[in-house]
Scaffold this active site. Structure first.
Site, mmCIF file in Angstrom:
data_model
loop_
_atom_site.group_PDB
_atom_site.id
_atom_site.type_symbol
_atom_site.label_atom_id
_atom_site.label_comp_id
_atom_site.label_asym_id
_atom_site.label_seq_id
_atom_site.Cartn_x
_atom_site.Cartn_y
_atom_site.Cartn_z
ATOM 1 N N HIS A 133 0.849 -1.191 0.000
ATOM 2 C CA HIS A 133 0.000 0.000 0.000
ATOM 3 C C HIS A 133 0.878 1.231 0.000
ATOM 4 O O HIS A 133 2.108 1.143 0.099
ATOM 5 C CB HIS A 133 -0.999 -0.015 1.159
ATOM 6 C CG HIS A 133 -0.411 0.032 2.529
ATOM 7 N ND1 HIS A 133 0.387 -0.969 3.051
ATOM 8 C CD2 HIS A 133 -0.508 0.974 3.524
ATOM 9 C CE1 HIS A 133 0.728 -0.664 4.286
ATOM 10 N NE2 HIS A 133 0.210 0.504 4.594
ATOM 11 N N HIS A 155 1.311 3.978 1.975
ATOM 12 C CA HIS A 155 1.791 4.760 3.114
ATOM 13 C C HIS A 155 3.313 4.878 3.102
ATOM 14 O O HIS A 155 4.029 3.933 2.772
ATOM 15 C CB HIS A 155 1.304 4.156 4.422
ATOM 16 C CG HIS A 155 -0.147 4.406 4.690
ATOM 17 N ND1 HIS A 155 -0.884 3.669 5.584
ATOM 18 C CD2 HIS A 155 -1.005 5.327 4.162
ATOM 19 C CE1 HIS A 155 -2.133 4.131 5.608
ATOM 20 N NE2 HIS A 155 -2.223 5.124 4.747
ATOM 21 N N ASP A 211 5.655 4.787 5.207
ATOM 22 C CA ASP A 211 6.510 3.855 5.948
ATOM 23 C C ASP A 211 6.537 2.452 5.327
ATOM 24 O O ASP A 211 7.076 1.517 5.918
ATOM 25 C CB ASP A 211 6.093 3.789 7.427
ATOM 26 C CG ASP A 211 4.672 3.299 7.641
ATOM 27 O OD1 ASP A 211 3.829 3.500 6.751
ATOM 28 O OD2 ASP A 211 4.400 2.717 8.704
ATOM 29 N N HIS A 212 5.979 2.346 4.129
ATOM 30 C CA HIS A 212 6.089 1.104 3.357
ATOM 31 C C HIS A 212 6.734 1.324 1.984
ATOM 32 O O HIS A 212 6.998 0.353 1.279
ATOM 33 C CB HIS A 212 4.710 0.460 3.197
ATOM 34 C CG HIS A 212 4.148 -0.017 4.501
ATOM 35 N ND1 HIS A 212 4.170 -1.339 4.897
ATOM 36 C CD2 HIS A 212 3.571 0.665 5.530
ATOM 37 C CE1 HIS A 212 3.629 -1.459 6.093
ATOM 38 N NE2 HIS A 212 3.254 -0.248 6.500
ATOM 39 N N HIS A 215 -7.612 -0.831 5.557
ATOM 40 C CA HIS A 215 -6.607 0.123 6.056
ATOM 41 C C HIS A 215 -6.437 1.249 5.042
ATOM 42 O O HIS A 215 -6.448 2.425 5.397
ATOM 43 C CB HIS A 215 -5.304 -0.634 6.284
ATOM 44 C CG HIS A 215 -4.181 0.202 6.814
ATOM 45 N ND1 HIS A 215 -4.213 0.792 8.061
ATOM 46 C CD2 HIS A 215 -2.973 0.525 6.273
ATOM 47 C CE1 HIS A 215 -3.084 1.453 8.253
ATOM 48 N NE2 HIS A 215 -2.315 1.317 7.188
ATOM 49 N N ASP A 247 -0.537 -4.186 6.629
ATOM 50 C CA ASP A 247 -1.394 -3.557 7.627
ATOM 51 C C ASP A 247 -2.867 -3.936 7.459
ATOM 52 O O ASP A 247 -3.751 -3.182 7.883
ATOM 53 C CB ASP A 247 -1.232 -2.034 7.566
ATOM 54 C CG ASP A 247 0.179 -1.591 7.925
ATOM 55 O OD1 ASP A 247 1.026 -2.457 8.216
ATOM 56 O OD2 ASP A 247 0.442 -0.377 7.894
ATOM 57 N N HIS A 301 4.151 -4.684 11.155
ATOM 58 C CA HIS A 301 4.600 -3.889 12.297
ATOM 59 C C HIS A 301 4.762 -4.752 13.543
ATOM 60 O O HIS A 301 4.097 -5.787 13.687
ATOM 61 C CB HIS A 301 3.596 -2.775 12.620
ATOM 62 C CG HIS A 301 3.540 -1.697 11.596
ATOM 63 N ND1 HIS A 301 4.374 -0.600 11.633
ATOM 64 C CD2 HIS A 301 2.749 -1.546 10.498
ATOM 65 C CE1 HIS A 301 4.103 0.191 10.600
ATOM 66 N NE2 HIS A 301 3.111 -0.369 9.899
#
Length: 253
Positions: A56, A58, A60-61, A114, A133, A171
């Site tokens: 996805h 975001h 932090d990915h 998400h 996530d 995570h």
């Protein structure tokens, strides 16, 4: 030869995963929270990087994608529906797409909730699913974009995979998720044991990810909204499971 899967801590609490095919020497990466830790691990093992699979959009990915692409020339794979907000994709995929790493099939599963464009990658031969996530260890991602109905459908889709499937999520939230799960189902013996095991694992500095799907189904409250005990604990006996799920997600938030 079986694939080698490496759980790689990144940033403060993210995980990326390296998937290496010893026979061909090909290596894939699931999500790229950063480049530094990933490059260091590849160098340590003497591996190159051939594919990057994004779950996805975001930050932090995906933040490490361009540095890794620049160094290794890796093919970047991601959801066609999210191509407009992902790094440039070399392969756009959707529900039902099958591509390969070495001789192993990789199946794409749509798992919105998400985010609306979230996908998972399922490797049936290796009994592995990379869920980031969506389904998480003892939890699920917050509904930043999707609806409870979407996430509940996504979780049920993942829960229908074989129970020996290993779930690689994005995570290290498992300890906090366990504390919350105990408020939802305090009499669950399997959950109590898992919480104790998690405490021991974290005290030893080891990741709690991945986890087995059978264990998630036995202990993860977000998969258990149909259970009479949970419905009774929430005062929602006989309610639609999606409504029970929505209540559990709201309490976690």
């Amino acid at each position: 030869m079986p694939l080698e899967i490496v759980t790689l801590p990144c940033l403060s609490d993210n995980y990326a995963f390296l998937i290496h095919a010893p026979g061909s020497g090909l290596t894939a990466l699931v999500d790229a929270p950063e480049s530094t830790a990933i490059e260091a691990e590849l160098d340590r093992r003497g591996w190159s990087l051939d594919q990057i699979w994004l779950t996805h959009h975001h930050w932090d990915h995906v933040d490490g994608v361009e540095a890794l692409r620049s160094r290794f020339g890796a093919t970047v794979v991601g959801a066609a529906a999210d191509a407009h907000r992902l790094p440039k994709l070399d392969l756009e995929v959707r529900e039902g797409t099958v591509f390969s790493l070495s001789r192993e099939d990789v199946q794409v599963i749509d798992v919105p909730g998400h985010t609306v464009g979230h996908i998972a990658y399922y490797l049936p031969q290796s009994h592995a699913v990379f869920t980031a996530d969506s389904l998480m260890a003892l939890g699920c991602g917050r509904l930043f974009e999707g609806s409870p109905e979407q996430m509940w459908a996504s979780l049920n889709k993942l829960a229908a995979l074989p129970e020996d499937t290993i779930v690689y999520s994005g995570h290290e939230y498992t300890q906090a998720n366990g504390r919350f799960a105990e408020t939802i189902e305090p009499e669950n013996a399997a959950l109590k044991k898992r919480i104790a095991d998690i405490s021991e694992t974290r005290a030893a500095g080891r990741p709690t990810v991945p986890s087995e799907l059978a264990l998630e189904k036995a202990t993860n409250p977000f998969l258990r909204a149909k259970e009479p005990e949970i419905q009774a604990n929430l005062g929602m006996t006989g309610k639609a499971p999606v409504d029970v799920f929505a209540e559990i997600r709201a309490r976690k938030d």
